[in-house]
Design an enzyme around this catalytic site. Sequence first.
Site, PDB file in Angstrom:
ATOM      1  CG  HIS B 306      69.856  28.554  72.598  1.00 20.33           C
ATOM      2  ND1 HIS B 306      70.669  27.507  72.954  1.00 20.33           N
ATOM      3  CD2 HIS B 306      70.501  29.189  71.595  1.00 20.33           C
ATOM      4  CE1 HIS B 306      71.763  27.523  72.208  1.00 20.33           C
ATOM      5  NE2 HIS B 306      71.683  28.538  71.358  1.00 20.33           N
ATOM      6  CD  GLU B 307      68.684  30.702  68.582  1.00 18.17           C
ATOM      7  OE1 GLU B 307      69.431  31.638  68.235  1.00 18.17           O
ATOM      8  OE2 GLU B 307      69.053  29.515  68.563  1.00 18.17           O
ATOM      9  CG  HIS B 310      72.756  33.418  71.078  1.00 16.00           C
ATOM     10  ND1 HIS B 310      73.876  33.003  71.764  1.00 16.00           N
ATOM     11  CD2 HIS B 310      72.314  32.331  70.397  1.00 16.00           C
ATOM     12  CE1 HIS B 310      74.078  31.703  71.512  1.00 16.00           C
ATOM     13  NE2 HIS B 310      73.137  31.278  70.694  1.00 16.00           N
ATOM     14  CG  ASP B 319      75.738  28.699  70.543  1.00 18.18           C
ATOM     15  OD1 ASP B 319      74.907  28.590  71.459  1.00 18.18           O
ATOM     16  OD2 ASP B 319      75.446  29.093  69.399  1.00 18.18           O
TER      17      ASP B 319
END
Lengths: 167, 356
Positions: B306-307, B310, B319
């Site tokens: 997820h991170e 980004h 997000d």
Amino acid sequence: MDERFKAYWFTGLIVILSFITFIAMSTPTHRYLQCEIFAEHHQQNSHGIMLTYKVTNTSAQSLKLLSWYTPLEGFMSNLFEITDSQGKQLAYQGPMFKRVQPLEEDFIVIEANNSRSITLNLLDAYSLTAGHYQISLRPKVMQIELAQGSISKQQCLLPSINITVDA
Amino acid sequence: MKFSSKFLLSIFATLAFSANAIKPALDVNVDVETLTNGDVNATLTITNNHKGQQKVLSWYTDLAEEHIFHITRDGVEVQYMGPHYKRPAPTENDYIKLKSGQSLTKTFELTANYDMSEAGQYDITYDVKSLHLYSNPGQLKKAERLNLASLTSNTASVYLEGLLTKGGTNKGKPDGGGSSDCIDGTCFTGRCSNSQQTEIISALAAADSIANNAVSYLNSHSASNVTTRYTTWFGNATSARFNTAKANFEAIDDAIDNQPVTFDCSCKKTYFAYVYPSQPYKVYLCRAFWNANELGTDSRAGTIIHELSHFNVVAGTDDVVYGQSGAKSLAISDPDQALNNADSHEYFAENTPNLN
């Protein structure tokens, strides 16, 4: 060029330029919330570049809006798409958080026909310098909790607004 | 000047190890214990052997407050990474009172505050002499002459084998920007303890494995033959969208394998983690990360996916919506935004429950 067309064109331009504030309103494709963003057309970099976000409960009932990913919580995600006059998108300089389940305090109550607004300094999250910019709200999913506890989701799709930044 | 002399006076008046004490009134002992997870605990005991009551400055007794241990590895001083506070003169409330015969015992985890990831002989001494209690050298000298500012213990020694990676898959990765606290190209800031570093290395290996799995899914499918695994998280596939998904996961996988990822352990908030997308490849880990499982929904491995997604130089995701149900709805309502949503990437990679 046709003289009459030229005159119309010129009048139109004058009308547009005479607007101090540019307002973009969403077309209500939903029942509960209406979003708006507005900013002074001419702003000075040294004073901060301020943009106001307003969300109105257009329904007849009180509701709770999850503040996550909306401008109401400030820069906790990339809120705006900002492009310069060359069409180049400005990088978001702020943080993005992966969070656990929302808590009660993450929700904002908006009574029927009331609104909440927040004014943010775009310089807190984007490196704007002198020039023309086109700004739009990124289409985040807003989570709305209705009185009966049911949940509704909605995206605000707004037209962009234009600003000019002076050094 | 008035302030400094008043400050010094208050030290004179109340400091425990006072000038007229012939032998130290406070006896300090340090015991060190190595835990199986790589952490090192130091137990500090301060005992009042004096007849009367003694006082000790409370921040002399807390590693979270001050640099209270002097640690060397094979004779070379190990840098303290904890906080440095600039404080006003101590007041009465800043002192802990010890009655005659009474002692105070506290245990501190050392590896979060000192870099103890390398193998070697570590010597640990409680030593508050080096505290910057005095703002100018004249005052410090005077205090030293009067034996005011020193309180030391025995030296406890421990041999540490150093942290090793299990897989060693990241060998040859460049280190992240000059920090020495790196293991095979993965770096640590924000006082990651030895056990945290070990857990991060393990979670990163798990993230690598699910990223590889995502890449191989995308390599063995195309927009025309996607399965429920793809459509659940990314919705209706067009070849442009499918190629975006593929490029995103290739970039995530490349970040894990080849880029200098730095993990920071200083966040104590309830989040899983956060990043500044414009500042690759630094990932700030928070409380929910440490409470998560290594694999599965909202796991440590998934949080890393997820991170990393980004970062603008990786996939530049945002997000848009959180959680599995939000991501599923987004896949149906707005597939383009699903490909811009970090959680959607995380859930596709985690693939829990398992979808074909």
